[in-house]
Design a protein around this motif. Structure first.
Motif: not given
Ligand code: UD1
Ligand code: CA
Length: 458
Positions: A194-210
């Motif tokens: 599931l952790t791979d989603l962070a970079s996948l979403l960023v590549e797709a132009g989505e906002r990922v924060v922590a």
């Protein structure tokens, strides 16, 4: 997510059913989550030992999603897709991260909405980040994340990343399921992370924060028995601190074992090496001396439990005195000011106010009135090999030492039973019952036996 086997535990039981603080890991997580959303909006992904896991938490009212084959955390969420697609946002918790507080889940949720993120990761900075996935921020101090990198995939310069992924996230459902299929199992374990989603979403132009959790201890995971016992200690220490803040004295709190469900009143003193378990309630001004174990029991105020008692499923009234070394089995009900002494065992026994059984006694399926005295070594013979029978003892009864009371039996108020009796018939009130053979004394017997051999009588 609660479907994993927990290989690192080396246990036959599902990891999420292992207990800390007297409660299964998964129950801790469900309890916290239920403070944030109602149980019917909680979905537990189960797989390994699914029927046991389901049975163990069913009563909480949560729903279940089956992950028949456990192919990683990404796959766990994928199989939940149809169950949760009616929700616009999701919180994802791990069944093996049990100390998470509801306040922290609420902070994660609020931050996620404030940031209008597609994915928000709860992070922490523990002293030792070994074993956890690390969070790589886009720039130091920025809320935005570039990727989560699993421990085994860290490059040598990434080894010093100290911000860990807690495995707890908030997601917008739409981007989550739009991209979850892009996860590849091309890693050390051949799993869908599931952790791979962070970079996948960023590549797709989505906002990922922590957002970092306020206390790292809250988000520590339990992957090995040793880690689990660290969390157990953490949780029990927190329970002990809470009790102490409410006026309970716990001497050497590092040695006691108190379940989080236990309640204790002010001015009660708990000595070292005591265990208080399950649904136990202890009143004010009690003293629980060392090595006593009390489970699912209620003690009123001013009760003294001396050393080494085992008390289960029992009730003890005001000012009673128990022990040392008493064994109170389920449904023992000890009255106000009553005494239960050393090597006394009770079971389904109601002992009235001020009554005493101080030494070496078994009281089973019995009811004793007020102010009665049960002598040393008295036994209620409650079992005929097939059925259990009751012994009813009235008020102010005196049962002499070493008597056996063969049930069913009633002993009336104010009666006496001579020491050493075997009583098989009811005793009316104010009587004396003797049930033993009369003593014979043969005077001079020893002298005649030994004759003129004075060596014995010297
Ligand atoms: C996971 C994270 C890691 C993070 C850590 C925090 C991944 C790939 N890694 O690692 O970045 O630092 O949590 O504790 O997610 N589960 C399922 N189905 C599966 C596999 C797992 O339901 O197919 C459940 C497990 O029962 C467990 C949770 O998901 O409750 C986490 O799985 P686990 O294998 O313990 O992940 P970690 O290796 O700890
Ligand atoms: Ca884990």
């Amino acid at each position: 997510m609660a479907a994993g086997k927990g290989t690192r535990l080396k246990s036959k039981r599902a990891k999420v059913l292992h207990e800390i603080g007297g409660k299964a890991l998964l129950r801790h997580v469900i309890a916290s989550a239920s403070q944030i959303v109602p149980p019917h909006d909680i979905f537990v992904v189960i797989g390994h030992e699914a029927s046991h896991v389901e049975a163990a938490v069913k009563d909480t009212g949560v729903k279940f999603v089956h992950q028949a084959e456990q192919r990683g955390t990404g796959h766990a969420i994928q199989v939940a897709q149809s169950a949760v697609q009616g929700y616009s946002s999701l919180l994802v918790l791990s069944g093996d991260v049990p100390l998470l507080k509801p306040e922290t889940i609420a902070r994660l949720r609020d931050f996620h909405f404030e940031q209008r993120a597609a994915m928000t990761i709860l992070t922490a900075a523990p002293d030792d980040p070994a074993g956890y996935g690390r969070v790589l921020r886009q720039k130091p101090g920025s809320p935005e994340v570039a990727a989560i990198i699993e421990q085994k995939a860290l490059s040598s310069e990434q080894q010093n990343l100290h911000e860990i992924n807690s495995g707890i996230y908030a997601f917008e459902t739409k981007p989550l399921f739009a991209h979850i299929g892009e996860i590849r199992a091309d890693n050390a374990h051949g799993e869908y992370y599931l952790t791979d989603l962070a970079s996948l979403l960023v590549e797709a132009g989505e906002r990922v924060v922590a957002i970092e959790a306020p206390h790292a201890a809250e988000v520590l995971g339990a992957n090995t028995i040793a880690e689990m016992m660290d969390l157990d200690r953490e949780l029990r220490m927190e329970t002990a601190r809470k009790l102490m803040a409410n006026g309970v004295t716990i001497i050497r709190p590092d040695t006691v074992m108190i379940d989080s469900s236990v309640e204790v009143g002010a001015d009660t003193i708990i000595e070292p090496f005591v265990q208080l378990l399950g649904e136990t309630r202890i009143g004010e001004d009690c003293r629980i001396r060392s090595y006593s174990v009390i489970e699912d029991s209620t003690l009123d105020d001013h009760v003294l439990v001396r050393q080494g008692c085992v008390i289960v499923g029992s009730r003890i009234a005001h000012s009673a005195l128990i022990g040392p070394f008493s064994h109170l089995r389920p449904e023992s009900d000890i009255g106000e000011g009553a005494h239960i002494g050393n090597f006394v065992e009770t079971k389904k026994a109601k002992v009235g106010p001020g009554s005493k059984a101080n030494h070496l006694t078994y009281l089973g399926d019995t009811e004793i009135g007020t102010g009665s005295n049960i002598g040393a070594g008295v036994i209620t013979c409650n079992y005929d090999g097939v059925h259990k029978h009751r012994t009813l003892i009235g008020d102010r009864v005196f049962v002499g030492s070493d008597s056996t009371l063969v049930a069913p039996l009633t002993v009336g108020d104010g009666s006496y039973i001579a020491a050493g009796s075997c009583i098989t018939e009811d005793v009316p009130e104010n009587s004396l019952a003797l049930g033993r053979s009369r003593q014979t004394t043969k005077e001079g017997w020893a002298t005649s036996k030994h004759g003129s051999d004075k060596s014995h009588t010297r």
